[in-house]
Scaffold this motif. Structure first.
Motif, short mmCIF file in Angstrom:
data_model
loop_
_atom_site.label_atom_id
_atom_site.label_comp_id
_atom_site.label_asym_id
_atom_site.label_seq_id
_atom_site.Cartn_x
_atom_site.Cartn_y
_atom_site.Cartn_z
N ASN A 5 9.84 3.98 -9.33
CA ASN A 5 9.98 4.15 -7.88
C ASN A 5 9.67 5.58 -7.43
N LYS A 8 7.05 8.76 -4.74
CA LYS A 8 6.86 7.88 -3.59
C LYS A 8 5.38 7.89 -3.19
N ARG A 309 7.64 14.76 -5.70
CA ARG A 309 8.48 13.64 -5.29
C ARG A 309 7.68 12.57 -4.57
N GLU A 347 14.26 6.28 -10.73
CA GLU A 347 15.53 6.92 -10.43
C GLU A 347 16.40 5.99 -9.60
N GLU A 348 17.68 6.00 -9.88
CA GLU A 348 18.61 5.26 -9.02
C GLU A 348 18.65 5.94 -7.65
N GLU A 349 18.64 5.12 -6.59
CA GLU A 349 18.67 5.69 -5.22
C GLU A 349 19.88 5.18 -4.46
#
Length: 349
Positions: A5, A8, A309, A347-349
């Motif tokens: 994920n 972006k 990012r 990554e956990e969001e």
């Protein structure tokens, strides 16, 4: 195992403006570009955001808080975020040459300040989790060549002043590696000037279509990397060239544009000739997009840098007819997804 994920995936709004105008095609409005970005979808995956051109007709550099709030709401309503901003540092839109007169250079810095104010406001509104402010020297290579030493000194000083202003807003400036900008039209010259600026918030914006032409020394023959008789079918030599180029520029890279190039230059409207942006599936494209993006997104040992990012697609100077086709953006999104699958992370969001 969850799919990657990060980084972006963003689209760019400026292809609706750059290369357009009275002597070319009409600009495409920001609402249309946001809709085209939001509507693209490949196997349930959509764009995560859009990078903005901070100038009319998309976003007035002097926009007040109400206008910025409306823009943020408009983007958020499409489940998108805002990323990097292009500062309008050119004379026709209120800026000036970074190596020009004191007045011109002050106009340059003023435009950077205004763009940074916008960037800060978007962060405060919660719509801009990542991104930089993009700049260039706002002058052509031929003018620069009249006195390279003195002109580089002026560009460096202007960039320093702009960086100091940007720091007040928590922003970083990314100098665009494009062969149509003086003092930035060769990879060695670009690195030397970045080093000379000597500010923690200066960096490089790599665009795969533009940086490919660094290898050819198109506007800076003495910095050519590929041999004069280079055969595009020689993938091994191309890869070695990309490795040399990115080893020098990757440490500086803070903004990254995924793109395709056919090894030629192109310009339209008032925009000078630079690396031709091709469609993601262009049969004449010289890059293996997913593979070659890795030269920028991984270090010399093949490890992910995770510095960026978000990454952005740049398709400047596509004809309006092409830009209005949903297939164009679905194909582009598919290429972006392939880059993330190969060089991204979760990554956990």
């Amino acid at each position: 195992m969850p799919k990657n994920n990060f980084p972006k995936l963003h689209n760019a709004s400026w292809p609706g403006v750059v290369g357009k105008g009275p002597d070319s095609e009409p600009a495409i409005d920001i609402d249309t570009l946001i809709d085209l970005t939001a509507d693209a979808e490949v196997d349930g995956v959509k764009f995560d955001g859009i990078d903005l051109f901070a100038a009319d007709p998309h976003l007035d550099i002097d926009a007040d808080d109400d206008v910025l709030k409306r823009m943020a709401d408009k983007v958020a309503a499409k489940n998108l975020k805002i990323g990097s901003l292009v500062a309008p540092i050119w004379a026709p839109v209120g800026g000036g040459s970074a190596m020009g007169s004191a007045e011109e250079r002050q106009k340059f810095v003023t435009q950077v300040r205004k763009a940074c104010e916008i960037g800060q406001k978007f962060r405060e509104l919660g719509i801009r989790p990542s991104g930089v402010v993009r700049i260039d020297s706002s002058v052509d290579p031929i003018t620069w060549e009249a006195d390279p030493v003195e002109n580089n000194k002026l560009i460096v000083q202007t960039f320093r002043e702009a960086c100091d202003v940007a720091a007040d807003y928590g922003e970083s400036l990314a100098a665009e590696g494009e062969i149509c900008w003086g003092g930035m039209h060769g990879w060695k010259t670009m690195v030397e000037n970045l080093e000379a600026v000597d500010r923690p918030n200066i960096g490089f914006q790599a665009d795969m279509a533009h940086t490919l032409l660094y290898l050819l020394g198109y506007n800076k023959p003495d910095e050519r990397i590929l041999p004069q008789d280079f055969d595009w079918n020689d993938r091994e030599t191309l890869t070695k060239g990309l490795e040399k180029l990115t080893a020098a520029l990757r440490p500086w890279t803070i903004d990254f544009h995924v793109a395709q190039n056919d090894g030629t230059v192109f310009g339209s409207g008032s925009h000078d000739k630079t690396g031709r942006h091709c469609l993601a599936d262009d049969p004449n494209g010289k890059l293996d997009i997913a593979v070659d993006a890795g030269h920028w997104l991984r270090d010399e040992n093949g490890n992910l840098t995770k510095k960026l990012r978000h990454i952005c697609w740049d398709g400047c100077m596509f004809p309006n007819e092409v830009m209005m086709k949903p297939k164009t953006w679905n194909d582009i999104l598919a290429a972006m997804i392939a880059v993330r699958e190969k060089h991204g992370w979760y990554e956990e969001e």
